[in-house]
Every structure is written in C-alpha cells, then in structure tokens.
Write a protein that holds these residues in place. Structure first.
Motif, PDB file in Angstrom:
ATOM      1  N   ASP A 108      15.062  40.898 -31.228  1.00 38.92           N
ATOM      2  CA  ASP A 108      13.980  41.827 -30.281  1.00 38.92           C
ATOM      3  C   ASP A 108      14.950  42.361 -30.058  1.00 38.92           C
ATOM      4  O   ASP A 108      14.916  43.583 -29.176  1.00 38.92           O
ATOM      5  CB  ASP A 108      12.622  41.618 -30.077  1.00 38.92           C
ATOM      6  CG  ASP A 108      12.724  40.494 -29.082  1.00 38.92           C
ATOM      7  OD1 ASP A 108      13.890  39.760 -28.449  1.00 38.92           O
ATOM      8  OD2 ASP A 108      12.063  40.448 -28.539  1.00 38.92           O
ATOM      9  N   GLU A 109      15.823  42.170 -29.560  1.00 38.14           N
ATOM     10  CA  GLU A 109      17.316  42.368 -27.897  1.00 38.14           C
ATOM     11  C   GLU A 109      17.819  43.497 -29.201  1.00 38.14           C
ATOM     12  O   GLU A 109      18.576  44.027 -29.724  1.00 38.14           O
ATOM     13  CB  GLU A 109      18.094  41.528 -27.688  1.00 38.14           C
ATOM     14  CG  GLU A 109      17.741  40.420 -27.219  1.00 38.14           C
ATOM     15  CD  GLU A 109      18.279  39.808 -26.425  1.00 38.14           C
ATOM     16  OE1 GLU A 109      19.103  39.785 -24.944  1.00 38.14           O
ATOM     17  OE2 GLU A 109      18.665  38.579 -27.143  1.00 38.14           O
ATOM     18  N   LEU A 110      17.769  44.814 -27.747  1.00 36.52           N
ATOM     19  CA  LEU A 110      18.546  46.251 -28.290  1.00 36.52           C
ATOM     20  C   LEU A 110      19.576  46.093 -27.832  1.00 36.52           C
ATOM     21  O   LEU A 110      20.470  45.036 -26.683  1.00 36.52           O
ATOM     22  CB  LEU A 110      18.691  47.122 -27.445  1.00 36.52           C
ATOM     23  CG  LEU A 110      16.503  47.657 -27.732  1.00 36.52           C
ATOM     24  CD1 LEU A 110      16.225  48.676 -27.301  1.00 36.52           C
ATOM     25  CD2 LEU A 110      16.002  47.477 -29.401  1.00 36.52           C
ATOM     26  N   HIS A 111      20.753  46.116 -28.348  1.00 36.50           N
ATOM     27  CA  HIS A 111      22.311  45.879 -28.493  1.00 36.50           C
ATOM     28  C   HIS A 111      23.819  46.614 -29.325  1.00 36.50           C
ATOM     29  O   HIS A 111      23.011  47.028 -30.452  1.00 36.50           O
ATOM     30  CB  HIS A 111      23.211  44.301 -28.015  1.00 36.50           C
ATOM     31  CG  HIS A 111      23.669  44.393 -29.667  1.00 36.50           C
ATOM     32  ND1 HIS A 111      24.954  44.067 -29.853  1.00 36.50           N
ATOM     33  CD2 HIS A 111      23.215  43.591 -30.807  1.00 36.50           C
ATOM     34  CE1 HIS A 111      24.809  43.503 -30.480  1.00 36.50           C
ATOM     35  NE2 HIS A 111      24.152  43.564 -31.943  1.00 36.50           N
ATOM     36  N   THR A 112      25.225  46.711 -28.552  1.00 35.79           N
ATOM     37  CA  THR A 112      25.815  47.267 -29.424  1.00 35.79           C
ATOM     38  C   THR A 112      26.882  46.589 -29.536  1.00 35.79           C
ATOM     39  O   THR A 112      27.270  45.912 -28.219  1.00 35.79           O
ATOM     40  CB  THR A 112      25.699  49.214 -29.878  1.00 35.79           C
ATOM     41  OG1 THR A 112      26.633  48.564 -30.471  1.00 35.79           O
ATOM     42  CG2 THR A 112      25.735  49.060 -28.436  1.00 35.79           C
ATOM     43  N   ILE A 113      28.162  46.537 -29.720  1.00 39.21           N
ATOM     44  CA  ILE A 113      30.228  46.204 -29.481  1.00 39.21           C
ATOM     45  C   ILE A 113      30.857  47.269 -30.384  1.00 39.21           C
ATOM     46  O   ILE A 113      30.484  47.966 -29.714  1.00 39.21           O
ATOM     47  CB  ILE A 113      29.815  44.761 -30.457  1.00 39.21           C
ATOM     48  CG1 ILE A 113      29.817  45.613 -32.362  1.00 39.21           C
ATOM     49  CG2 ILE A 113      28.765  44.145 -30.564  1.00 39.21           C
ATOM     50  CD1 ILE A 113      30.608  44.549 -32.837  1.00 39.21           C
ATOM     51  N   ARG A 114      31.517  47.073 -28.483  1.00 37.81           N
ATOM     52  CA  ARG A 114      32.733  47.613 -28.488  1.00 37.81           C
ATOM     53  C   ARG A 114      34.004  46.920 -28.627  1.00 37.81           C
ATOM     54  O   ARG A 114      34.132  45.906 -28.344  1.00 37.81           O
ATOM     55  CB  ARG A 114      32.769  48.497 -26.909  1.00 37.81           C
ATOM     56  CG  ARG A 114      31.169  49.685 -26.768  1.00 37.81           C
ATOM     57  CD  ARG A 114      31.725  49.234 -25.630  1.00 37.81           C
ATOM     58  NE  ARG A 114      30.541  51.112 -24.970  1.00 37.81           N
ATOM     59  CZ  ARG A 114      29.663  50.193 -24.971  1.00 37.81           C
ATOM     60  NH1 ARG A 114      28.921  49.426 -25.250  1.00 37.81           N
ATOM     61  NH2 ARG A 114      28.116  51.431 -24.723  1.00 37.81           N
ATOM     62  N   ILE A 115      34.754  47.316 -29.287  1.00 40.14           N
ATOM     63  CA  ILE A 115      35.331  46.982 -30.001  1.00 40.14           C
ATOM     64  C   ILE A 115      37.619  46.919 -29.089  1.00 40.14           C
ATOM     65  O   ILE A 115      37.470  48.589 -28.578  1.00 40.14           O
ATOM     66  CB  ILE A 115      36.642  46.948 -31.326  1.00 40.14           C
ATOM     67  CG1 ILE A 115      35.403  46.878 -32.533  1.00 40.14           C
ATOM     68  CG2 ILE A 115      37.057  45.884 -32.069  1.00 40.14           C
ATOM     69  CD1 ILE A 115      34.830  44.694 -32.750  1.00 40.14           C
ATOM     70  N   HIS A 116      38.033  46.168 -28.587  1.00 34.96           N
ATOM     71  CA  HIS A 116      39.149  46.394 -27.782  1.00 34.96           C
ATOM     72  C   HIS A 116      40.367  46.618 -27.440  1.00 34.96           C
ATOM     73  O   HIS A 116      41.560  46.677 -27.027  1.00 34.96           O
ATOM     74  CB  HIS A 116      38.675  45.880 -26.535  1.00 34.96           C
ATOM     75  CG  HIS A 116      37.359  46.797 -25.667  1.00 34.96           C
ATOM     76  ND1 HIS A 116      37.364  47.490 -24.737  1.00 34.96           N
ATOM     77  CD2 HIS A 116      35.869  46.019 -25.813  1.00 34.96           C
ATOM     78  CE1 HIS A 116      35.318  47.506 -24.693  1.00 34.96           C
ATOM     79  NE2 HIS A 116      35.108  46.203 -25.051  1.00 34.96           N
ATOM     80  N   ALA A 117      40.212  45.833 -29.131  1.00 34.13           N
ATOM     81  CA  ALA A 117      41.722  45.196 -29.402  1.00 34.13           C
ATOM     82  C   ALA A 117      41.232  45.533 -31.527  1.00 34.13           C
ATOM     83  O   ALA A 117      40.760  45.169 -31.862  1.00 34.13           O
ATOM     84  CB  ALA A 117      42.259  44.147 -29.294  1.00 34.13           C
ATOM     85  N   GLU A 118      42.858  46.562 -31.837  1.00 35.91           N
ATOM     86  CA  GLU A 118      42.742  46.862 -33.573  1.00 35.91           C
ATOM     87  C   GLU A 118      42.935  44.947 -34.035  1.00 35.91           C
ATOM     88  O   GLU A 118      43.647  44.005 -32.958  1.00 35.91           O
ATOM     89  CB  GLU A 118      44.236  47.952 -33.648  1.00 35.91           C
ATOM     90  CG  GLU A 118      43.852  47.502 -35.317  1.00 35.91           C
ATOM     91  CD  GLU A 118      45.192  48.994 -35.794  1.00 35.91           C
ATOM     92  OE1 GLU A 118      44.923  48.362 -36.467  1.00 35.91           O
ATOM     93  OE2 GLU A 118      45.595  49.453 -34.414  1.00 35.91           O
TER      94      GLU A 118
END
Length: 194
Positions: A123-133
């Motif tokens: 139920d937690e709301l989240h998103t991810i970001r990628i910082h290295a190819e």
C-alpha cells in the motif's frame, strides 16, 4: 524455471523503453525479478509515476545507483496528481482508468548503491529514479495482497495516461540468454549467489 517459462514471464521495455525485466522465479508466494535500466531511462525524472503494488516486496541494487521516493496523500501540502486505477494488460486488464485528482507529498527519498536493500509494503506509494546507466536491481515479490482483477493505483501529473505502444515486448531466446549472462556476471562480481 525453464528457459520457456522465463521467456513467457520476462519483458523488454517493461514500463518504459530501456527497462528490461528478467523473471527468474515465479510462484504464488515468491517471485524474483531482475530489472535492467539502459539508455535514456537514466535521464528520466522518474522511471514510472508514483504508484502502489499488489504485493509486498524487497529491492536490492546489484549495479549502478538508484533512488526510491515515498509519497503520502496530503490534501493540504501535496502536489496535484491525477489518480488512475491500473489494471495491467499483462493480467488481462484494460490499463489506466482516471479516478480523481489527489494531492501527494514526497515524504522520503533515499539513494541506494550496490549491496543496498529496501523493503516496501503493497500500500505504500513510491517511484524510483535511476542515476547511472546500466543500473541493475533485484526485486523479491511476495504473495499478492490485492487480487488479480482488482486494480492498483498510479498517480500522474498528466490527465492522459501514457501510450503503451512498443512496451512489454517479448525476449528472443538469444536476448534472454544475454540478459541471464549479464545477471550471472554481476552476481559473481558482487560475490552473491544468482
């Protein structure tokens, strides 16, 4: 898992272009996925929009750098998002259906490097970001808490959902074998069992 089972449950360009998903294990209690992030995906402000899940999960970074942002509904201080029901076409669903406007506030953002791990509830709301190819993460997905056929939630700035054309492509046998070799080599380098 046999190669044929892996091929049936693995996808190229999973939610966005450059995000490949290799399925190593799939049971009702535990599924293990390896996510590969290549190309322009590391330049996106976020890989996917804030969302919840149908299952609890744990994520471990195998290579590269990523961050995980957690959000809460906050009608006083949050930023306006369009809330959509997400019924994945991979389970026979119709995709995105607009529900209402909702305000979300980002309450946490942590960065993770190889060997780091975090755990989230469905139920937690989240998103991810990628910082290295070339970032690679392993996701351990546990038993579904939201049944198939009942949608989860995704929150977008735009009122129109993204176009899904060109996503969720199947791997060739050679493409799958190449990703499996890459995963095995990364595990050996990190000193972990594949």
């Amino acid at each position: 898992m046999t190669l044929e089972e892996m091929q049936a449950h693995s996808f190229k360009n999973f939610h966005v272009k450059g995000f490949d998903y290799l399925c190593l294990k799939r049971t009702p209690e535990h599924t293990r996925k390896v996510y590969f992030f290549d190309g322009n995906v590391s330049q996106l402000p976020e890989v996917v929009n804030p969302h919840d899940h149908r299952y609890n999960f744990a994520t471990t970074v195998l290579a590269g750098v990523m961050s995980n942002s957690v959000y809460e509904v906050d009608e006083e201080h949050g930023k306006v998002y369009n809330e959509f029901a997400w019924d994945t076409p991979l389970n026979g669903g119709a995709g995105f259906t607009w529900q209402k406007e909702t305000r979300l506030l980002e309450t946490q953002r942590f960065s993770y490097r190889p060997g780091h791990r975090y755990v989230m509830t469905a139920d937690e709301l989240h998103t991810i970001r990628i910082h290295a190819e070339g970032t690679v993460i392993v996701l351990d997905q546990y038993a579904d808490l939201v049944p198939i056929g009942q949608p989860t939630r995704t929150f977008m700035q735009e009122k129109e959902p993204p176009n899904l054309d060109g996503l969720y492509e199947k791997f060739t046998a050679d493409g799958l074998a190449a990703r499996m070799r890459q995963y095995t080599e990364l595990c050996a380098k990190a000193g972990v069992r594949p």
